[in-house]
Design an enzyme around this catalytic site. Structure first.
Site, PDB file in Angstrom:
ATOM      1  N   GLY A  36       0.825  -1.198   0.000  1.00 11.31           N
ATOM      2  CA  GLY A  36       0.000   0.000   0.000  1.00 11.31           C
ATOM      3  C   GLY A  36       0.856   1.244   0.000  1.00 11.31           C
ATOM      4  N   VAL A  47       4.421   1.012   1.707  1.00  8.13           N
ATOM      5  CA  VAL A  47       4.583  -0.180   2.539  1.00  8.13           C
ATOM      6  C   VAL A  47       4.818  -1.395   1.642  1.00  8.13           C
ATOM      7  CG1 VAL A  47       3.550  -1.631   4.312  1.00  8.13           C
ATOM      8  CG2 VAL A  47       3.069   0.822   4.279  1.00  8.13           C
ATOM      9  N   ASP A  75      -4.878  10.078  15.260  1.00  4.58           N
ATOM     10  CA  ASP A  75      -5.261   9.637  13.912  1.00  4.58           C
ATOM     11  C   ASP A  75      -5.948   8.273  13.971  1.00  4.58           C
ATOM     12  OD1 ASP A  75      -5.582  10.109  11.239  1.00  4.58           O
ATOM     13  OD2 ASP A  75      -3.605   9.378  10.642  1.00  4.58           O
TER      14      ASP A  75
END
Length: 619
Positions: free
Chosen positions: A310, A317, A428
């Site tokens: 991703g 990643v 987050d």
């Protein structure tokens, strides 16, 4: 003027180091021509004042590779202890018997059952015990009083929870395991778990230097292979020791000078300041557990970045492999983003965290301008994948599993707020940052925007909003709602919970849907009117779970922080409460004066845009 003075000072330091290095290089070169390359650089070493000699086939990591046999690498710790590094293992060396070719090691954490639970190879060493046993570890609540059939493992035992080891050969029907849960197996375990001596004896067969006479030493042949040979011992005088010391010090200063020159001409002022800042942080951080990898290690682990998992705003990643059984996720940070703040936040924060519902950091890389973070690999992707579509019923996890996931996330956030030496505010929390393991257990990830504060601190200072639109608490945008505190994470968790309950498709803002009602308000209206949420409800039990999750989520998104529960209270509500017994919270949307009509279909999902975090100056 300050910049010019700084550059002048750096050049002066570099010049001095290079002058010292050239002096030592000249001395070493002259001595090397007279003495030969192998005579002095591979002598017997020690760690500090330790009287344990380090010689072939072992070598210290400060010596050349030909001074030791492959796989026999040792290093000195900051406490002058001798450390043996094997794949996925770290031991402290207590004794080396070169005659019997055995080495006695101990576990730095004094817990062999924990370190060796997944280890299958100790290459190039073997056990001196030819018949190791298999054990099974059980965790008992409450602790079993009768341990006659098993061995207590003190290093894994906690208050109210004892861990016992039982030999796998025993009949399980005869074991006192009525209140116990199996943890894992220890296969071919070389010592009895729970032994207080914490010692493990290993042996090596190759290389075999015992054939060398008493007046001979052993070494690798100079042909570059792994064959060994015996050679006569030589007496070392004071001059040879000085030459050896000069060689080591000279090489060190030369490498330091070359590195300084490379940094001086390769990077601009901003990049150098970032690297210095990160290096100072890592010096303070070096005693913590995660491994530091070089960039070459990262390329090897990811097989040259072959499999991409991703990409986000701060990096990409990739899937990696430490061994045939251990996979990792490697996040390569964008060098163009930020000033190292996310890297320091992530590494500094993750080093303090050890919880089943938080992603474990395996290691990191800070190699020049290249920075990477290495995490445990979780095969089931993020929670976002399973709650983003209302009509993709095949991806729905079921209400009981969704409740378990919500409880795991809540426990993870509660640990961040109360379980560490300092309170960690994530800032987050969202489905994309909740990863799922092979059993769909949730783990919180991505601490790039996290902040640390003391537990008694009621508010934190912020100069700009941070997080993802739609999950950011109102007080982060405007202080009219109150001070920014750990309650901001509670709000984000509430939005995550409502999104999981809503299970909607991602809808773009278009003229056709701008008039639709905000989806948390849609859920509130349904619950207030005692209507079914109409989302994959197949039984009364499912309806209770959906209602409970919805009500808890609405409590968490109250506009004012003081009206939101703590995560400890949230955990209690999720564990003990039932939707039918919950009190509906005040309407958090009353002040918004909403007059929009609800589309009878699934409500729209709010925009999921990233806010770029700006480095903050703490007060």
């Amino acid at each position: 003027m300050r910049l010019r003075n700084l550059q002048t000072t750096e050049m002066s330091i570099v010049s001095s180091k290079m002058a010292i290095s050239f002096f030592f290089l000249v001395v070493v070169s002259v001595a090397g021509l007279a003495e030969g390359p192998f005579n002095h650089e591979c002598h017997v070493e020690h760690c500090g004042s330790s009287d344990l000699p380090i010689k072939f086939p072992f070598r210290l990591n400060t010596q050349s590779e030909h001074c030791g046999y492959p796989g026999f690498n040792l290093s000195c710790t900051s406490r002058n202890e001798i450390q043996l590094q094997l794949p996925n293992l770290e031991f402290l060396v207590e004794k080396i018997d070169y005659q019997s070719q055995t080495i006695l090691v101990s576990d730095p954490d004094k817990c062999f059952p924990k370190q060796l639970q997944q280890v299958k190879s100790y290459y190039p060493f073997n056990f001196t015990n030819e018949s190791p046993d298999d054990f099974a570890l059980y965790s008992c609540y409450p602790p079993e009083r009768d341990s006659a059939y098993g061995t207590l493992i003190p290093c894994l035992t906690k208050p109210g929870q004892n861990v016992y080891a039982f030999r796998s050969s025993q009949d399980i029907t005869n074991l006192p395991l009525a209140s116990c849960t199996k943890m894992y197996n220890l296969r071919s375990f070389p010592v009895t778990p729970g032994d207080h001596d914490n010692m493990l004896e290993l042996k090596w067969v190759t290389p075999d230097c015992r054939r060398c006479a008493k007046n001979q030493n052993c070494r690798l042949k100079s042909n570059g292979g792994i064959e060994t040979e015996c050679y006569p011992k030589t007496n070392k005088d004071i001059k040879s020791k000085l030459v050896t010391a000069g060689s080591i010090v000279g090489s060190f200063f030369l490498a330091l000078a070359v590195g300084a020159l490379y940094r001086l001409y390769r990077y601009d002022k901003l990049e150098k300041e970032n690297q210095i800042r990160i290096q100072r942080f890592l010096e303070d951080y070096r005693n913590l557990k995660p491994t530091r990898y070089s960039y070459a290690d990262i390329k090897r682990i990811t097989n040259q970045f072959a499999e991409k998992l991703g990409q986000g705003a701060y990096g990409t990643v990739f899937k990696g492999k430490l061994s045939n059984e251990i996979f990792v996720a490697v996040k390569i940070l964008n060098s163009s983003k930020g000033n190292g703040e996310e890297f320091i936040n992530e590494v500094g924060t993750m080093g303090r965290i050890h919880h089943v519902n938080v992603v474990r950091m395996v290691g990191f890389c800070a190699d020049g301008f290249r920075r990477a973070l290495v995490y445990e690999y979780l095969p089931n992707d993020s929670l976002e994948k399973f709650i983003s579509s209302a009509d993709a019923k095949n991806s729905f996890l079921g209400w009981e599993k969704l409740q378990d996931i919500a409880l795991g996330i809540a426990r993870g956030i509660e640990y961040l707020h109360q379980g560490c030496d300092q309170r960690i505010l994530h800032f987050d929390i969202k489905p994309h940052n909740v990863l799922l393991d092979q059993n769909f257990n949730p783990k919180i990830s991505d601490f790039g925007l996290a902040k640390l504060c003391s537990k008694d601190q009621s508010a934190v200072s912020m100069t700009t909003a941070r997080g993802t639109v739609g999950y950011i608490a109102p007080e982060v945008f405007s202080r009219n709602f109150g001070n920014v505190s750990y309650k901001a994470d509670v709000y984000s968790f509430g939005m995550l919970l409502l999104e999981a309950v809503g299970g909607r498709k991602n809808v773009d803002v278009t003229p056709e849907n701008v008039g639709q009602i905000y989806f948390p308000e849609w859920i509130y209206n349904l619950l207030e009117e005692k209507e079914d949420l109409r989302l994959f409800i197949e039984s009364d039990e499912d309806a209770k779970i959906a209602k409970k999750l919805g009500i808890v989520g609405l409590w968490c998104i109250q506009w004012h922080p003081a009206d939101r529960p703590s995560m400890k209270t949230v955990v209690q509500m999720l564990v003990e409460g039932e939707g039918s017994n919950f009190t509906m919270p005040p309407n958090p949307f009353a002040s918004a004066g909403s007059t929009r009509m609800m589309n009878p279909t699934i409500p729209p999902r709010r925009l999921n845009q990233e806010l770029e975090a700006i480095p903050e100056s703490e007060e």
